[in-house]
Design an enzyme around this catalytic site. Structure first.
Site, mmCIF file in Angstrom:
data_model
loop_
_atom_site.group_PDB
_atom_site.id
_atom_site.type_symbol
_atom_site.label_atom_id
_atom_site.label_comp_id
_atom_site.label_asym_id
_atom_site.label_seq_id
_atom_site.Cartn_x
_atom_site.Cartn_y
_atom_site.Cartn_z
ATOM 1 N N HIS A 497 -2.649 2.533 -7.136
ATOM 2 C CA HIS A 497 -4.019 2.201 -6.363
ATOM 3 C C HIS A 497 -3.866 0.925 -5.461
ATOM 4 C CE1 HIS A 497 -6.212 3.651 -10.200
ATOM 5 N NE2 HIS A 497 -5.715 4.688 -9.479
ATOM 6 N N HIS A 541 -10.537 4.651 -9.848
ATOM 7 C CA HIS A 541 -9.312 5.125 -9.468
ATOM 8 C C HIS A 541 -9.522 5.330 -8.094
ATOM 9 C CE1 HIS A 541 -7.377 6.267 -13.619
ATOM 10 N NE2 HIS A 541 -8.402 5.978 -13.879
#
Length: 565
Positions: A497, A541
């Protein structure tokens, strides 16, 4: 060198790049748009099997295969830093989780850059425009686990997302056990408030993985896509970007160059174009176009680790499937026919949830954070950590398993305070940067990791869960601070991420590289639209944030160039 000219050039075909390119091309004025991708077209549909989305990243032709530098606080380990290398970018190799984050994330983004364009109300409208959401839950007894409101979702976008049509039999057992152990339930984690245990929303539709490629597959002819075209540098005349160079060829843009190569590669292109920290550029004898110290700084990422316990085989039917090659082969034929069957069930519907921790908030490490950070972490929708249940680890490490009756739980640290960097390692623009996320460097992160994992252990010790547990296979030696932290050091992974290396901010801010219109400071006609500019590591996410970042940049460009008229 021969050159070709376009109105707009977009570099990188991940979620942000495809969102920008497709929307620009579809605008009323129909500008000529070039979308350049370093990797392949990736037309193989077998890479879109829902139940196999956990291993697509292992395809070497689709993954840059990056690793971090040795991490000081993780026993010197180099940690996988995977990035997609194909049409669709990392959306083609990630784990198919579609989460938008917390409304307070976006309100903070808007406040940091002084622009309501980025607040939750406006970002949610773009999320809804991007998606076609399927919130149907087929079995009546399962409907208590999810109740999304239509006002929070879209039904006309190109991205098909939703719940799996079929679930593994132990998912409801786990959700019920966690509720009995004290976890609150959340009936829709994409409502703007992710707090509580939810059904994971998937970037999957009818058993088929959704990727950013779906945004451009119906694009008009004025969008030109070129694969196998890595960009080495931006062509700059004076202080104006006029095009890009790829594999010795020049492509010119009469209006704008938009970099959407992601947090690890966009800063590389900028630095090799002479835009970045002057000391870094000088070290490798790169001619300086504009000294911009923030380029490559501000790297944020969500670290995670796992807990794995074996379970009563009667709670699931995974052995009957994964111990039977003939069953798996037949299931593949069924999926190829209509997207249904076991490959749309096993590993296809997980549970996930975001939580606050009173222990973390009461810790000395929390109290030593700056007041503004504490205030943010105390906001209603801002979690301290995430729990994911049902991760199919056997698909990535088959040598570990003969018995598939297990549960793998993952815990992800949200809002880490460690900040890393990316920097040059050579003067060759084809060499990757050095990626140093500084995992576990900050004392708050170490304390938060200890407390979140201890809570995970306590959940699995609750009688509602423990009654079906046989043994712990992956976990720390004990529940002591020392053993839990050592387990993190030995096993921490990146959630991929990566965010913040070309950070958006107000002009004059030392940590900012682009303004609220995505323009790179000091260079005209050059913008960045990807996770590298996002000033807040959102509590999710991050593929969804990448999509909405591209969509927001497009709104800015369409308005500025009157492309909708």
């Amino acid at each position: 060198m021969a050159s070709q000219s376009y109105d707009f050039i977009v570099v990188g075909s991940g979620p942000a790049g495809c969102a920008v390119a497709a929307s620009l091309a579809k605008s009323a004025k129909g500008p000529k748009v070039l979308l350049l991708e370093a990797g392949t077209r990736n037309d193989d549909k077998t890479f879109r099997v829902s139940g196999k989305r956990w291993i697509t990243f292992m395809e070497p032709n689709l993954n840059w295969g990056y690793k971090t530098t040795p991490q000081e606080h993780c026993n010197g380990r180099e940690i996988d830093y995977c990035r997609g290398k194909c049409l669709g970018g990392s959306s083609a190799i990630n784990f198919g989780v579609y989460t938008v984050g917390a409304r307070d994330d976006y309100d903070r983004w808007a406040a940091e850059v002084g622009d309501s364009t980025f607040n939750w109300k406006n970002m949610q409208s773009r999320f809804k425009a991007l998606e076609t959401f399927s919130g149907e839950i087929a079995r009546p007894e399962h409907q208590r686990y999810g109740a999304p409101q239509t006002t929070d979702h879209g039904d006309k976008g190109a991205l098909g997302i939703g719940y799996a049509a079929e679930w593994e039999s132990d998912l409801p057992l786990i959700l019920d056990a966690f509720e009995q152990a004290g976890l609150p339930r959340n009936l829709d984690h994409n409502s703007g408030n992710p707090i509580g245990m939810s059904l994971m929303i998937n970037s999957v539709r009818d058993g088929v993985r959704t990727t950013a490629a779906d945004l451009v597959k119906s694009a008009p002819d004025n969008l030109v896509f070129m694969a196998s075209s890595p960009v080495q540098r931006v062509i700059i005349e004076g202080n104006k970007a006029v095009g890009v160079e790829s594999n010795g060829k020049q492509y010119l843009a009469s209006k704008e160059v938009i970099l959407s190569a992601g947090s690890l590669d966009t800063p590389k292109i900028l630095m090799h174009s002479g835009i970045g920290p002057v000391a870094e550029l000088t070290k490798f004898k790169i001619p300086i176009i504009h000294d911009l110290p923030a380029i490559g700084q501000g790297l944020k990422d969500h670290p995670f680790t796992t807990l794995l316990v074996t379970r009563n085989p009667e709670t699931n039917d995974r052995n009957a499937f994964f111990q039977n090659p003939e069953a798996m082969s037949a299931a593949m034929k069924q999926w190829e026919a209509d997207g249904s069957g076991p490959w749309s069930r096993h590993g296809c519907q997980l549970g996930s949830g975001w939580f606050k921790s009173e222990r973390i908030a009461a810790s000395e490490e929390f109290k030593e954070l700056p007041a503004a950070v504490q205030d943010f972490l105390n906001l209603e929708t801002i979690p301290h950590y995430e729990i994911v249940s049902g991760f199919p680890l056997h698909m990535q490490a088959p040598q570990m398993f003969q018995d598939y009756s297990y549960i793998c739980l993952a815990v992800l640290l949200m809002n880490p305070q460690s900040t890393g960097e990316v920097r040059l390692q050579s003067s060759n623009p084809d060499d990757p940067l050095l990626f140093d996320p500084h995992f576990l460097e900050h004392p708050y992160d170490r304390r938060a990791c200890i407390e979140t994992y201890r809570h995970l252990l306590e959940l699995t010790e609750h009688p509602a869960f423990a009654k079906d547990t046989l043994a712990t296979v992956i976990g720390p030696a004990s529940k002591s601070d020392e053993d839990i932290l050592q387990f993190w050091r030995d096993n921490l992974g990146s959630s991929w991420h990566m965010t913040g290396t070309v950070k958006m901010g107000k002009e004059g801010n030392k940590d900012a590289a682009v303004d609220n219109a995505f323009r790179v400071f000091g260079v005209e006609n050059l913008r960045v639209a990807d996770m590298s500019i996002v000033p807040v590591l959102t509590n999710n996410h991050t593929q969804a944030t990448a999509y909405v970042t591209g969509a927001t940049c497009t709104d800015v460009l369409i308005k500025e160039y009157s492309l909708d008229q």
